[in-house]
Each structure stands twice: as C-alpha cells, then as structure tokens.
Design a protein around this motif. Structure first.
Motif, short mmCIF file in Angstrom:
data_model
loop_
_atom_site.label_atom_id
_atom_site.label_comp_id
_atom_site.label_asym_id
_atom_site.label_seq_id
_atom_site.Cartn_x
_atom_site.Cartn_y
_atom_site.Cartn_z
N TYR A 35 -3.71 8.85 -10.21
CA TYR A 35 -4.24 9.99 -10.96
C TYR A 35 -3.51 11.28 -10.49
CZ TYR A 35 -8.19 7.09 -12.57
OH TYR A 35 -8.76 6.04 -13.20
N LYS A 36 -3.46 12.36 -11.46
CA LYS A 36 -2.64 13.35 -11.00
C LYS A 36 -3.65 14.81 -11.24
CE LYS A 36 0.94 16.61 -13.01
NZ LYS A 36 1.78 16.77 -14.13
N GLN A 37 -3.69 15.41 -10.37
CA GLN A 37 -4.78 16.57 -10.43
C GLN A 37 -4.08 17.86 -10.25
OE1 GLN A 37 -8.46 16.87 -8.27
NE2 GLN A 37 -9.37 17.91 -10.15
N GLY B 108 -7.83 22.97 -10.08
CA GLY B 108 -8.75 23.55 -11.06
C GLY B 108 -8.68 22.94 -12.56
N GLY B 109 -7.91 21.95 -12.51
CA GLY B 109 -7.54 21.17 -13.69
C GLY B 109 -8.35 19.83 -13.56
N VAL B 110 -8.24 19.19 -14.99
CA VAL B 110 -9.02 18.00 -15.11
C VAL B 110 -8.08 16.70 -14.49
CG1 VAL B 110 -9.83 16.39 -16.87
CG2 VAL B 110 -10.54 18.51 -16.96
N PRO B 111 -8.54 15.84 -13.99
CA PRO B 111 -7.58 14.70 -13.38
C PRO B 111 -7.15 13.86 -14.55
CG PRO B 111 -9.75 14.71 -12.13
CD PRO B 111 -9.89 15.70 -13.33
N GLN B 112 -5.82 13.78 -14.42
CA GLN B 112 -5.09 12.90 -15.53
C GLN B 112 -4.68 11.39 -14.94
OE1 GLN B 112 -2.02 16.25 -15.72
NE2 GLN B 112 -2.17 15.54 -18.00
N PHE B 113 -4.95 10.34 -15.77
CA PHE B 113 -4.52 8.83 -15.23
C PHE B 113 -3.02 9.02 -15.49
CE2 PHE B 113 -4.31 4.75 -17.16
CZ PHE B 113 -4.06 3.99 -15.90
N VAL B 114 -2.37 8.32 -14.65
CA VAL B 114 -1.04 8.22 -14.61
C VAL B 114 -0.59 6.84 -14.92
CG1 VAL B 114 1.20 8.64 -13.39
CG2 VAL B 114 -0.83 10.15 -13.12
N LEU B 115 -0.95 5.94 -14.13
CA LEU B 115 -0.50 4.62 -14.04
C LEU B 115 -1.44 3.70 -13.27
CD1 LEU B 115 1.01 3.40 -11.34
CD2 LEU B 115 2.92 4.77 -12.33
N VAL B 116 -1.48 2.30 -13.81
CA VAL B 116 -2.19 1.23 -12.81
C VAL B 116 -1.10 0.08 -12.70
CG1 VAL B 116 -3.28 0.49 -15.09
CG2 VAL B 116 -4.27 -0.11 -12.74
N TYR B 117 -1.14 -0.43 -11.49
CA TYR B 117 -0.01 -1.59 -11.18
C TYR B 117 -1.02 -2.58 -10.35
CZ TYR B 117 3.91 -4.34 -10.40
OH TYR B 117 4.83 -5.21 -10.33
N TYR B 118 -0.79 -3.83 -10.71
CA TYR B 118 -1.24 -5.09 -9.80
C TYR B 118 -0.18 -5.83 -9.58
CZ TYR B 118 -4.16 -9.02 -8.40
OH TYR B 118 -4.59 -9.92 -7.48
N TYR C 227 -1.79 14.01 -6.18
CA TYR C 227 -1.87 12.53 -6.72
C TYR C 227 -2.94 11.70 -5.84
CZ TYR C 227 1.95 13.98 -9.65
OH TYR C 227 2.65 14.62 -10.57
N TYR C 228 -3.84 11.36 -6.58
CA TYR C 228 -4.57 10.22 -5.95
C TYR C 228 -4.51 8.87 -6.36
CZ TYR C 228 -7.18 14.57 -4.79
OH TYR C 228 -7.48 15.89 -4.09
N CYS C 229 -4.55 7.98 -5.29
CA CYS C 229 -4.53 6.56 -5.41
C CYS C 229 -6.14 5.78 -5.32
CB CYS C 229 -3.73 5.95 -4.40
SG CYS C 229 -3.72 3.99 -4.59
N LYS C 230 -6.51 5.30 -6.22
CA LYS C 230 -7.81 4.65 -6.46
C LYS C 230 -7.67 3.17 -6.52
CE LYS C 230 -10.28 4.41 -10.10
NZ LYS C 230 -11.31 4.61 -11.27
N THR C 231 -8.91 2.28 -6.07
CA THR C 231 -9.00 1.00 -6.00
C THR C 231 -10.18 0.48 -6.42
OG1 THR C 231 -8.29 -1.29 -5.59
CG2 THR C 231 -8.88 0.11 -3.80
N TRP C 232 -10.78 -0.57 -6.57
CA TRP C 232 -12.08 -1.35 -6.87
C TRP C 232 -12.33 -2.20 -5.62
CZ3 TRP C 232 -16.41 -0.44 -9.35
CH2 TRP C 232 -17.41 -1.38 -9.32
N GLN D 298 -6.85 9.92 0.10
CA GLN D 298 -7.27 11.43 0.53
C GLN D 298 -6.20 12.24 -0.08
OE1 GLN D 298 -5.49 9.28 2.21
NE2 GLN D 298 -3.63 10.26 3.42
N GLY D 299 -5.21 11.56 -1.01
CA GLY D 299 -4.10 12.33 -1.85
C GLY D 299 -2.87 12.58 -1.23
N THR D 300 -1.79 12.70 -1.99
CA THR D 300 -0.63 13.16 -1.83
C THR D 300 -0.38 14.56 -2.44
OG1 THR D 300 0.12 10.82 -0.90
CG2 THR D 300 1.94 12.51 -1.64
N LYS D 301 -0.19 15.46 -1.69
CA LYS D 301 0.27 16.67 -2.58
C LYS D 301 1.83 16.78 -2.61
CE LYS D 301 -1.86 20.20 -1.08
NZ LYS D 301 -2.38 21.55 -0.15
N LEU D 302 2.18 16.84 -3.98
CA LEU D 302 3.61 16.90 -4.27
C LEU D 302 4.05 18.41 -4.67
CD1 LEU D 302 6.64 16.01 -5.19
CD2 LEU D 302 5.58 15.39 -7.51
N ILE D 303 5.15 19.11 -4.06
CA ILE D 303 5.41 20.44 -4.39
C ILE D 303 6.78 20.18 -4.87
CG2 ILE D 303 5.62 22.90 -3.53
CD1 ILE D 303 3.41 21.97 -1.42
#
Length: 243
Positions: free
Chosen positions: A53-55, A58-68, A110-115, A126-131
């Motif tokens: 996810y990309k955030q 102050g904005g709404v998180p956006q789903f970027v992609l999913v991969y397995y 950019y946040y990585c999430k799993t189940w 914890q997120g990766t900050k891209l500048i």
C-alpha cells in the motif's frame, strides 16, 4: 474498509500474533528516473501473499499490488501497473517491490501487509519511506525550542524541533537528534506531517532529556534531511533565554 486500513496504517503497529512483518530499508532516497527496491519479510507466514500500500501523509492509503510465490503474475490496484511497478520473491516469505523510473509523485510511505492464518488477522510492516527529489527542492526550514523553566522545575526537560517542508516533499523527511555530535536513539517522538493552508507541511519532533544534561550546557542538534537537502540547528542552555 478504508477507514479500518487508515487506522491500522496510521498506528504503525502490528496486531499481536506469531509473525512479525519486517520491511527494509526504512528509507529510500532517490533522484527522478532511478529505481526503488523495497523488501518485505513475512516472518513465519509462507502461505499468504504480500500486499503493498502507498500512503502520502494525510492521504488515503492506496492499494498498489499483491503477489504470492505460487502465482504466475502480479495483481495491481487501480492506477498501478507493470512495468513501472512489479514484484518478485526470494523465498516463500521474502518479497520485493520494485518501482522503476521514479518521479516525485512516487514519494510516499509504502506498507507491506499479509494475513497471519495462525491468529486470523492482518499484520503490517513498519513501512518504507520513499523520497524522490528534484533539482528545485528547497531545504527544510527549522526552529529548535528549549525546555521551559516550569518543566525544569518539575525535573523534566523536552526540546522541540519545529520545521516546515515544501509541498513537493509530500511531507516526507528524516529527523535525527544529536547530543554533543553523537546520535541520540531514545526519547524521540516525531509527529506525522500536517498539511498547512499555504500547501507546506509542518512536522514537530520532541527530544526528552535529563535536566542535568541541559544544565551542563550540552549541545543538542536537530537535523532534518529531505533527499540530498538537509538542515540542522544547534541549541544549548547558554545560547538561549529560558522563559
């Protein structure tokens, strides 16, 4: 669903569970046109995909992609696609997201999430900050405030570093504190970026210290880095008048 996702991401915490999702590096600083790589390790999870996810602050998180690792291809969210965004894997629990030809608009966390099936719940990294910086990005403007006399009398001392960032920065910056030139790793609390009416972003960072350190006239430094641009400001007891 977005409201729940926002709450999860803003909290920057993982739910209690067996696995811990780890992202690295914590910060990626690039110039326009370069390639960003972000790694995500799902810990003990091997049967669930990695979702990104990309955030923007102050904005709404956006789903970027999913991969397995068992899939033939990557699935994308609205507005994201190959070849700019892609993903691969090193093993069943280690994934990488790649963003090519980065632009300033790619600057975000950019946040990585799993189940985690063992606890039937989601787990965030914890997120990766891209500048992504451009040639015209202005350096941060910052001010450091000393502890108040009332606070010192209560045997506490807190320094405040207040700074503003240009709108092109998306409110993304790295804050570090130094004590007599040495990095400080504890007692730091930094707020999220707040979008101002003039379109700049304002961030405040607090450093809690021992009153004795302040009274000893120790030099404390707040340093704010925005890509290749950085600003820093020193403060000592002898340099200022405590109200």
């Amino acid at each position: 669903m977005l409201g729940t996702l926002c709450t999860l991401i803003t909290a920057l915490t993982c739910v209690s569970g067996v696995t811990v999702v780890t992202q690295k590096p914590p910060v990626v600083t690039l110039r326009k046109g370069e390639t960003a790589t972000m790694d995500c390790n799902l810990g003990t999870v091997t049967l669930s995909p990695a979702r990104w996810y990309k955030q923007i602050p102050g904005g709404v998180p956006q789903f970027v992609l999913v991969y397995y690792h068992g899939w033939w291809s990557v699935t994308y969210g609205a507005g994201f696609s190959s070849p700019k965004h892609t993903s691969n894997y090193e093993n069943e629990s280690s994934y990488r997201m790649i963003i090519t030809n980065v632009e300033e608009g790619d600057s975000a966390v950019y946040y990585c999430k799993t189940w985690d099936g063992s606890v039937n719940d989601v787990v965030f990294g914890q997120g990766t900050k891209l500048i992504v910086t451009g040639s015209g990005l202005s350096p941060p403007v910052l001010t450091v405030f000393p502890p108040s006399s009332a606070q010192l009398q209560s045997n506490k001392a807190t320094l405040l570093c207040l700074f503003s960032l240009p709108t092109e920065s998306k409110g993304l910056a790295e804050v570090t504190w130094l004590g007599d030139g040495c990095p400080v790793s504890s007692g730091i609390s930094t707020s999220t970026a707040v979008h101002q009416p003039d379109q700049t972003f304002q961030i405040s960072s607090y450093l809690s210290i021992k009153p004795s350190q302040w009274l000893m006239d120790k030099v404390f430094t707040c340093k704010v880095s925005l890509g290749s641009q950085s600003s820093k400001k020193n403060i000592t007891m002898s340099d200022c008048h405590v109200n």
